[in-house]
Design a protein around this motif. Sequence first.
Motif, mmCIF file in Angstrom:
data_model
loop_
_atom_site.group_PDB
_atom_site.id
_atom_site.type_symbol
_atom_site.label_atom_id
_atom_site.label_comp_id
_atom_site.label_asym_id
_atom_site.label_seq_id
_atom_site.Cartn_x
_atom_site.Cartn_y
_atom_site.Cartn_z
ATOM 1 N N ALA A 118 0.807 -1.225 0.000
ATOM 2 C CA ALA A 118 0.000 0.000 0.000
ATOM 3 C C ALA A 118 0.836 1.268 0.000
ATOM 4 O O ALA A 118 0.403 2.306 -0.519
ATOM 5 C CB ALA A 118 -0.943 0.010 1.205
ATOM 6 N N SER A 119 2.048 1.226 0.554
ATOM 7 C CA SER A 119 2.875 2.437 0.627
ATOM 8 C C SER A 119 4.343 2.045 0.671
ATOM 9 O O SER A 119 4.979 2.036 1.727
ATOM 10 C CB SER A 119 2.516 3.269 1.864
ATOM 11 O OG SER A 119 3.227 4.482 1.879
ATOM 12 N N ALA A 127 6.505 7.634 -1.600
ATOM 13 C CA ALA A 127 5.970 6.386 -1.067
ATOM 14 C C ALA A 127 4.526 6.254 -1.515
ATOM 15 O O ALA A 127 3.737 7.197 -1.371
ATOM 16 C CB ALA A 127 6.067 6.342 0.448
ATOM 17 N N GLY A 128 4.172 5.110 -2.077
ATOM 18 C CA GLY A 128 2.809 4.920 -2.554
ATOM 19 C C GLY A 128 2.547 3.491 -2.963
ATOM 20 O O GLY A 128 3.405 2.606 -2.801
ATOM 21 N N PRO A 129 1.349 3.216 -3.492
ATOM 22 C CA PRO A 129 0.966 1.855 -3.865
ATOM 23 C C PRO A 129 1.919 1.271 -4.908
ATOM 24 O O PRO A 129 2.352 1.964 -5.830
ATOM 25 C CB PRO A 129 -0.442 2.035 -4.438
ATOM 26 C CG PRO A 129 -0.924 3.342 -3.896
ATOM 27 C CD PRO A 129 0.279 4.196 -3.755
ATOM 28 N N ARG A 148 9.206 -4.379 -8.877
ATOM 29 C CA ARG A 148 8.263 -3.432 -8.270
ATOM 30 C C ARG A 148 7.777 -2.432 -9.305
ATOM 31 O O ARG A 148 8.568 -1.921 -10.099
ATOM 32 C CB ARG A 148 8.952 -2.701 -7.110
ATOM 33 C CG ARG A 148 9.383 -3.619 -5.969
ATOM 34 C CD ARG A 148 10.497 -3.006 -5.145
ATOM 35 N NE ARG A 148 11.718 -2.883 -5.921
ATOM 36 C CZ ARG A 148 12.770 -2.136 -5.557
ATOM 37 N NH1 ARG A 148 12.726 -1.454 -4.426
ATOM 38 N NH2 ARG A 148 13.836 -2.095 -6.317
ATOM 39 N N THR A 149 6.470 -2.162 -9.293
ATOM 40 C CA THR A 149 5.863 -1.176 -10.191
ATOM 41 C C THR A 149 4.990 -0.245 -9.365
ATOM 42 O O THR A 149 3.966 -0.671 -8.810
ATOM 43 C CB THR A 149 5.002 -1.853 -11.273
ATOM 44 O OG1 THR A 149 5.771 -2.837 -11.971
ATOM 45 C CG2 THR A 149 4.482 -0.816 -12.270
ATOM 46 N N ALA A 158 2.807 5.527 -11.336
ATOM 47 C CA ALA A 158 3.010 6.680 -10.464
ATOM 48 C C ALA A 158 4.007 7.635 -11.110
ATOM 49 O O ALA A 158 4.835 7.240 -11.945
ATOM 50 C CB ALA A 158 3.524 6.216 -9.102
ATOM 51 N N ASP A 159 3.938 8.891 -10.730
ATOM 52 C CA ASP A 159 4.771 9.923 -11.329
ATOM 53 C C ASP A 159 6.154 9.927 -10.684
ATOM 54 O O ASP A 159 6.548 10.863 -9.981
ATOM 55 C CB ASP A 159 4.096 11.288 -11.168
ATOM 56 C CG ASP A 159 4.802 12.369 -11.976
ATOM 57 O OD1 ASP A 159 5.549 12.023 -12.906
ATOM 58 O OD2 ASP A 159 4.612 13.562 -11.666
ATOM 59 N N VAL A 160 6.891 8.830 -10.906
ATOM 60 C CA VAL A 160 8.262 8.698 -10.411
ATOM 61 C C VAL A 160 9.109 8.135 -11.540
ATOM 62 O O VAL A 160 8.599 7.522 -12.480
ATOM 63 C CB VAL A 160 8.345 7.759 -9.183
ATOM 64 C CG1 VAL A 160 7.681 8.384 -7.983
ATOM 65 C CG2 VAL A 160 7.726 6.389 -9.482
#
Length: 275
Positions: A118-119, A127-129, A148-149, A158-160
């Motif tokens: 979840a984080s 930090a995020g899903p 990991r995605t 995610a915007d990373v």
Amino acid sequence: MIDWKDYSIGGHRITCPACGRGGIDRTMGLTMNAAGSGVCHCFRCDFTESYRPEGSARLAVPPKPFVEAMPSPKSARLSAYGYKLWQACEPLADIALDYLTARRCRVPPANGDLRWHASLKHPSGYAGPCLVALITHAVTSEPLSLHRTWIRGDGRKADVEPPRLLLRGHRKQGGVIRLWPTESATAGLGITEGIETALSLAWAYEPVWACIDAGNLAALPVLPGVQSLVIGADNDPAGIAAAYTCARRWSDANVEVHVTRQPANDLNDVLMEAA
């Protein structure tokens, strides 16, 4: 070296002008802000360039010089940290299911090697899903690494940068992501490079595994008991070459082999465009 006026406000992935290999090789992240200035950085060679619209002022930092060195040793199996992270992940639910549904992916069974966190912290500090997949050796099933995605519930990453990462210091050669468990591959098996592509193929054929990249797909050894192999090939030079390298080896072993072809880059692109 960058034609900044070609890019709109926001983030972009482009070919590095210093080390770019052409085609879909996009190792450089470029960001334009609302004021019209921008910055770019190559994740492979560290070439950096910045831009300001007033007077087109630029500052370019050349890539690091190549220094030949002994490769750092990689862990032959999943580390204690990797096991701890894998155990901290949960069965697919909530935003993970929203992401897969928005991507038009088939949800794999709970006993497959895809979970979510979840984080989870990204090296950028975000930090995020995150979807977390266990990479195991194709033959021995020994855990090797994690994939990991970082995701959003609307089906986007995610915007990373980069949104996908393998565990540092772990090997992935010879590994697969068993989205369906080994015991389900009693007669046939579907394989692709990416996870979303595999879960797109799963609408038509199961069980499916993801091989992570073209190199792993090309090298996938013939597995005992599998009588039919379906390869969901990415429609790019590396993907096509890998698919047919794998197909020839399995066909020479008297396995029935089918290779998919589609106009878009991969099967998930086709489903997304159709939707």
